[in-house]
Design an enzyme around this catalytic site. Sequence first.
Site, short mmCIF file in Angstrom:
data_model
loop_
_atom_site.label_atom_id
_atom_site.label_comp_id
_atom_site.label_asym_id
_atom_site.label_seq_id
_atom_site.Cartn_x
_atom_site.Cartn_y
_atom_site.Cartn_z
N SER A 1 0.92 -1.00 -0.04
CA SER A 1 -0.07 -0.08 0.01
C SER A 1 0.85 1.24 0.03
O SER A 1 1.91 1.07 -0.63
CB SER A 1 -0.87 0.05 1.22
OG SER A 1 -1.68 0.99 1.10
N HIS B 1 -3.02 -1.43 -2.93
CA HIS B 1 -4.39 -0.54 -2.68
C HIS B 1 -4.14 0.83 -2.66
O HIS B 1 -3.07 1.20 -2.04
CB HIS B 1 -5.25 -1.23 -1.98
CG HIS B 1 -4.76 -1.77 -0.68
ND1 HIS B 1 -4.40 -0.83 0.51
CD2 HIS B 1 -4.63 -2.88 -0.32
CE1 HIS B 1 -4.14 -1.42 1.37
NE2 HIS B 1 -4.14 -2.67 1.02
N ASP C 1 -3.61 -5.10 6.26
CA ASP C 1 -3.82 -6.15 5.07
C ASP C 1 -2.89 -6.82 4.77
O ASP C 1 -1.65 -6.25 4.72
CB ASP C 1 -4.35 -4.94 3.87
CG ASP C 1 -5.17 -5.96 2.71
OD1 ASP C 1 -5.46 -7.03 3.13
OD2 ASP C 1 -5.04 -5.29 1.61
#
Length: 192
Positions: A11, A38, A128
């Site tokens: 990320s 992401h 995540d």
Amino acid sequence: MSDNIIVIGASAGGLKPMIRVLRVLPRNLDAPVVVAIHGGQFSQLTEVLTGKVLLPVQKATDGQRLERGVIAVCPGGEHTRVEGRTLRLGRLPDAARFQPSVDLLFRSAAESYGAGTVAVVLSGNLNDGTMGAQAVHEAGGCTLVQAPGEADFASMPASVVLHDHPDAELKAEHIAQRLLDMVGARGLVRPD
């Protein structure tokens, strides 16, 4: 088809280490590579990686067959799952708040490739990748994380270290070398 897969998640702050990892992987890599970052700033990831790495780079599409020596980039705003030797894309509102979800990518890779799964967690915020790394571990696969002290945003790799005990914490350039040692023409070799 190789019995191995490399899945990489990141990320915030993950683009530079991802390029450092991917740029040294050879054209004859004996595994497909699927990457997920992401965040809106990564919507052009396919274009950014093309020309900076030796392997061909493709934006992942629904139903795409995984090919060894090819990098598939998970598109933003959708989840990407590995089903058998293909990719499935779609919106799954209850699956995760991050899209694409690194956890979902890792879990699905572990379900399809088992012990042949090599998961890599790079710089990023929050957690995540932690549950996905656990699934990879339970399937007998291997998890490598960028050393949290090197990461621009240490939360993602630090969460895996805290909860999953990865196989190795490494600087990005050492992750690349470990991948070369693990996945080649002869298949997966577990790190010592």
